[in-house]
Design a protein around this motif. Sequence first.
Motif, PDB file in Angstrom:
ATOM      1  N   LYS A   1       6.907  18.784 -47.197  1.00 47.80           N
ATOM      2  CA  LYS A   1       8.046  19.598 -46.755  1.00 47.80           C
ATOM      3  C   LYS A   1       7.997  20.243 -45.377  1.00 47.80           C
ATOM      4  O   LYS A   1       8.782  20.231 -44.543  1.00 47.80           O
ATOM      5  N   ASN A   2       6.759  20.912 -45.197  1.00 44.06           N
ATOM      6  CA  ASN A   2       6.810  21.535 -43.961  1.00 44.06           C
ATOM      7  C   ASN A   2       6.558  20.859 -42.720  1.00 44.06           C
ATOM      8  O   ASN A   2       6.770  21.385 -41.664  1.00 44.06           O
TER       9      ASN A   2
ATOM     10  N   ARG B   1      13.718  29.188 -44.018  1.00 45.46           N
ATOM     11  CA  ARG B   1      12.692  29.587 -42.776  1.00 45.46           C
ATOM     12  C   ARG B   1      12.786  28.775 -41.668  1.00 45.46           C
ATOM     13  O   ARG B   1      12.744  28.917 -40.577  1.00 45.46           O
TER      14      ARG B   1
ATOM     15  N   ARG C   1       9.053  39.191 -42.255  1.00 47.68           N
ATOM     16  CA  ARG C   1       8.729  37.837 -41.468  1.00 47.68           C
ATOM     17  C   ARG C   1       9.045  37.855 -40.135  1.00 47.68           C
ATOM     18  O   ARG C   1      10.342  37.262 -39.711  1.00 47.68           O
ATOM     19  N   PRO C   2       8.506  38.756 -39.021  1.00 44.90           N
ATOM     20  CA  PRO C   2       9.124  38.858 -37.776  1.00 44.90           C
ATOM     21  C   PRO C   2       8.947  37.575 -37.038  1.00 44.90           C
ATOM     22  O   PRO C   2       8.110  36.556 -37.307  1.00 44.90           O
ATOM     23  N   ILE C   3       9.632  37.431 -35.788  1.00 47.11           N
ATOM     24  CA  ILE C   3       9.345  36.314 -34.872  1.00 47.11           C
ATOM     25  C   ILE C   3       8.979  36.709 -33.463  1.00 47.11           C
ATOM     26  O   ILE C   3       9.073  35.946 -32.580  1.00 47.11           O
ATOM     27  N   ASP C   4       8.259  37.834 -33.451  1.00 52.30           N
ATOM     28  CA  ASP C   4       7.634  38.226 -32.105  1.00 52.30           C
ATOM     29  C   ASP C   4       6.943  37.251 -31.402  1.00 52.30           C
ATOM     30  O   ASP C   4       7.136  37.070 -30.338  1.00 52.30           O
ATOM     31  N   GLN C   5       6.079  36.447 -32.031  1.00 53.86           N
ATOM     32  CA  GLN C   5       5.159  35.509 -31.566  1.00 53.86           C
ATOM     33  C   GLN C   5       5.981  34.522 -31.078  1.00 53.86           C
ATOM     34  O   GLN C   5       5.788  33.831 -29.845  1.00 53.86           O
TER      35      GLN C   5
ATOM     36  N   LYS D   1      -1.306  36.515 -33.229  1.00 55.81           N
ATOM     37  CA  LYS D   1      -1.719  36.533 -34.620  1.00 55.81           C
ATOM     38  C   LYS D   1      -1.517  35.208 -34.948  1.00 55.81           C
ATOM     39  O   LYS D   1      -0.724  34.297 -34.097  1.00 55.81           O
TER      40      LYS D   1
ATOM     41  N   THR E   1       0.048  32.150 -36.339  1.00 57.90           N
ATOM     42  CA  THR E   1       1.764  31.781 -36.832  1.00 57.90           C
ATOM     43  C   THR E   1       1.749  30.196 -36.643  1.00 57.90           C
ATOM     44  O   THR E   1       1.681  29.635 -35.745  1.00 57.90           O
ATOM     45  N   VAL E   2       2.070  29.647 -37.911  1.00 57.96           N
ATOM     46  CA  VAL E   2       2.382  28.340 -38.101  1.00 57.96           C
ATOM     47  C   VAL E   2       3.738  28.057 -37.277  1.00 57.96           C
ATOM     48  O   VAL E   2       4.051  27.124 -36.424  1.00 57.96           O
ATOM     49  N   GLY E   3       4.983  28.727 -37.761  1.00 60.15           N
ATOM     50  CA  GLY E   3       5.970  28.652 -37.239  1.00 60.15           C
ATOM     51  C   GLY E   3       6.148  28.907 -35.652  1.00 60.15           C
ATOM     52  O   GLY E   3       6.857  28.201 -34.683  1.00 60.15           O
TER      53      GLY E   3
ATOM     54  N   ASP F   1       0.132  29.189 -49.495  1.00 60.68           N
ATOM     55  CA  ASP F   1       1.055  28.625 -50.155  1.00 60.68           C
ATOM     56  C   ASP F   1       0.482  27.852 -51.594  1.00 60.68           C
ATOM     57  O   ASP F   1       1.266  27.372 -52.495  1.00 60.68           O
TER      58      ASP F   1
ATOM     59  N   ILE G   1      -1.489  37.004 -45.676  1.00 64.39           N
ATOM     60  CA  ILE G   1      -0.998  36.266 -44.630  1.00 64.39           C
ATOM     61  C   ILE G   1       0.570  36.848 -44.765  1.00 64.39           C
ATOM     62  O   ILE G   1       1.238  37.243 -43.733  1.00 64.39           O
ATOM     63  N   PHE G   2       1.027  37.297 -45.909  1.00 63.32           N
ATOM     64  CA  PHE G   2       2.429  37.681 -46.019  1.00 63.32           C
ATOM     65  C   PHE G   2       2.025  39.068 -47.038  1.00 63.32           C
ATOM     66  O   PHE G   2       1.078  39.050 -47.604  1.00 63.32           O
TER      67      PHE G   2
ATOM     68  N   ARG H   1       6.914  29.061 -54.294  1.00 68.42           N
ATOM     69  CA  ARG H   1       5.568  28.849 -54.857  1.00 68.42           C
ATOM     70  C   ARG H   1       5.309  29.692 -56.089  1.00 68.42           C
ATOM     71  O   ARG H   1       4.549  29.369 -56.864  1.00 68.42           O
TER      72      ARG H   1
HETATM   73  N1  EPU Z   1       4.101  36.560 -38.183  1.00 62.26           N
HETATM   74  C1  EPU Z   1       4.206  37.622 -37.232  1.00 62.26           C
HETATM   75  N2  EPU Z   1       5.025  37.452 -35.818  1.00 62.26           N
HETATM   76  C2  EPU Z   1       5.615  36.010 -35.768  1.00 62.26           C
HETATM   77  C3  EPU Z   1       5.334  34.888 -36.687  1.00 62.26           C
HETATM   78  C4  EPU Z   1       4.580  35.312 -37.788  1.00 62.26           C
HETATM   79  O1  EPU Z   1       4.064  38.864 -37.353  1.00 62.26           O
HETATM   80  O2  EPU Z   1       6.156  35.945 -34.732  1.00 62.26           O
HETATM   81  C5  EPU Z   1       3.450  36.898 -39.302  1.00 62.26           C
HETATM   82  C6  EPU Z   1       4.462  36.711 -40.523  1.00 62.26           C
HETATM   83  O3  EPU Z   1       5.122  37.495 -40.949  1.00 62.26           O
HETATM   84  C7  EPU Z   1       3.263  36.426 -41.419  1.00 62.26           C
HETATM   85  C8  EPU Z   1       2.253  35.772 -40.654  1.00 62.26           C
HETATM   86  O4  EPU Z   1       2.386  35.995 -39.428  1.00 62.26           O
HETATM   87  O5  EPU Z   1       2.819  37.614 -41.881  1.00 62.26           O
HETATM   88  C9  EPU Z   1       2.276  34.185 -41.015  1.00 62.26           C
HETATM   89  O6  EPU Z   1       3.362  33.519 -40.674  1.00 62.26           O
HETATM   90  P1  EPU Z   1       3.705  32.112 -40.161  1.00 62.26           P
HETATM   91  O7  EPU Z   1       4.379  32.092 -39.104  1.00 62.26           O
HETATM   92  O8  EPU Z   1       2.294  31.396 -40.003  1.00 62.26           O
HETATM   93  O9  EPU Z   1       4.328  31.396 -41.420  1.00 62.26           O
HETATM   94  P2  EPU Z   1       5.624  30.722 -41.140  1.00 62.26           P
HETATM   95  O10 EPU Z   1       5.803  29.750 -39.995  1.00 62.26           O
HETATM   96  O11 EPU Z   1       6.975  31.757 -41.409  1.00 62.26           O
HETATM   97  C10 EPU Z   1       4.928  28.759 -42.456  1.00 62.26           C
HETATM   98  C11 EPU Z   1       5.471  27.822 -43.897  1.00 62.26           C
HETATM   99  C12 EPU Z   1       5.285  28.774 -45.190  1.00 62.26           C
HETATM  100  C13 EPU Z   1       3.905  29.137 -45.007  1.00 62.26           C
HETATM  101  C14 EPU Z   1       3.313  29.848 -43.914  1.00 62.26           C
HETATM  102  C15 EPU Z   1       1.649  30.060 -43.622  1.00 62.26           C
HETATM  103  C16 EPU Z   1       7.339  26.503 -43.353  1.00 62.26           C
HETATM  104  C17 EPU Z   1       8.698  26.085 -43.041  1.00 62.26           C
HETATM  105  N3  EPU Z   1       7.107  27.562 -43.616  1.00 62.26           N
HETATM  106  O12 EPU Z   1       5.746  29.860 -42.576  1.00 62.26           O
HETATM  107  O13 EPU Z   1       5.672  28.012 -46.030  1.00 62.26           O
HETATM  108  O14 EPU Z   1       3.449  30.187 -46.313  1.00 62.26           O
HETATM  109  O15 EPU Z   1       3.645  28.910 -42.677  1.00 62.26           O
HETATM  110  O16 EPU Z   1       1.181  29.109 -43.961  1.00 62.26           O
HETATM  111  O17 EPU Z   1       6.359  25.637 -42.666  1.00 62.26           O
HETATM  112  C18 EPU Z   1       6.269  27.581 -48.390  1.00 62.26           C
HETATM  113  O18 EPU Z   1       6.208  26.312 -47.888  1.00 62.26           O
HETATM  114  O19 EPU Z   1       6.167  27.974 -49.481  1.00 62.26           O
HETATM  115  C19 EPU Z   1       6.300  28.601 -47.312  1.00 62.26           C
HETATM  116  C20 EPU Z   1       6.712  29.719 -47.439  1.00 62.26           C
END
Ligand code: EPU
Length: 428
Positions: free
Chosen positions: A24-25, A95, A124-128, A163, A165-167, A307, A329-330, A373
């Motif tokens: 999926k991801n 997301r 779930r901020p997007i600052d990064q 920090k 961040t996958v996204g 996850d 992580i969350f 999950r």
């Molecule tokens: N974060 C920030 N600032 C940012 C980006 C992230 O503070 O700009 C924080 C988030 O709030 C969180 C942490 O950093 O506390 C990790 O966030 P990350 O960006 O890594 O996660 P994501 O990209 O939002 C993806 C997966 C999630 C998975 C996480 C962690 C996708 C579409 N989503 O989310 O998948 O839990 O990485 O591995 O790939 C799932 O599949 O069930 C799922 C939630």
Amino acid sequence: MDKEKLVINGGKPLKGDVYISGAKNAAVAIVAATILCDEPVTLENVPEIGDIGICVKILYEMGASIKIIDKNTIRIDTRGISDPVVPYELARSIRASSYFMGTLLGRFKKADVPLPGGCDLGDRPIDQHIKAFNALGAEYSLEGGIVRLRAKDLIGSQIFFDKHTVGGTINAICAAVKAKGLTVIENANKEPHIVDLANFLNSMGADIMGAGTDVIKIRGVDYLKGITYSVIPDQIEAGTYMVAAAATKGDVWIKNVIPKHLESITAKLRKVGATVEEYDECVHVYVDGPLLKTTLKTLPHPGFPTDMQPQFSTLLTIAEGTSVVTDDIFDNRFRYANELRRMGADITVEGTTAVIQGVPELTGAAVRATDLRAGIALVIAGLMASGTTVVENIYHIERGYENIEDKLMGLGADIVRVREYETVKRTG
Ligand code: EPU
């Protein structure tokens, strides 16, 4: 309002073979990244799940032409997209809609993308993400819940993530792939789906080095050609079936996997008393003794994935002794604990830590999925429990698991999907 439920008559060990779908991801990122391609692309091994349906619909509504070749193969031509504006309601339901920020910016140097939705796991901020776009020369503003990105030109730059961040890592790659010159991303995440996205882009002619390490170097290119690409198997779906096999004290061959991606899950399963045998594209999981307590902390890849935490914590509810699980992580990844308590689990959550005292067995109850999950963890709990469990709000589960009840029935589970007005008819 979702009226479908899964009704599980539990207490039977899972046995047999299960085939893992595409990740999926990885697929959500790759589907969004087709926007960067200058020719049509064909994607294979795309899981038929809710989140993919929404990503594809976003492309279609923006003007892409989509051909569904079969249920796991899609041909996408994004050349018809002229206006880089993502439809509001669709974006808010997942997301991964955030990936349209990076891909539209990368192609059009501008993007209007509603703030993403997805699982409610806390803030779930997007600052990064924004930090990365700014570094490449884009200006950011937020108007009426819509992220607006504008750049005269995208110029390669140094991006350091404060920090993990996958996204953010995925968006930085997508925005940089056609930027002028060299971009260096430091403190990048290393998840298998990030590597798969980079492999997809490189196969089309991108120049990305280091994906899978914490420094990724991207030299911008002008043109990406059309290809056929097959998405990697889903690490988390595979891990879920591994845990379900162990939690039901079953014996399951999990096929079409990359065992290297599963190492942290394999190691933890061995720690709690399961046997995991690794083969080239398959893992065999069985349990022939008691399940034992452990401590667990989630970490970015190659650590134990967040996850997989709800599924593994569910297994620990019947492991001998007291287990401690930390997932920071969350903020809010233990919302399923209340539901597990209905089934007799002894689980106490304080902040981002859960203390789980093993009990001899869980008992069936009516429970509600609160996110993807968490939902699948409750299905595993239902498979483990004596009696009947009804899992409601299964649309969460369908966002990320292909053919869940068919795959589980194939392993001997007694599980059936019912609509609220239907009589429960047992199968399996
Ligand atoms: N974060 C920030 N600032 C940012 C980006 C992230 O503070 O700009 C924080 C988030 O709030 C969180 C942490 O950093 O506390 C990790 O966030 P990350 O960006 O890594 O996660 P994501 O990209 O939002 C993806 C997966 C999630 C998975 C996480 C962690 C996708 C579409 N989503 O989310 O998948 O839990 O990485 O591995 O790939 C799932 O599949 O069930 C799922 C939630």
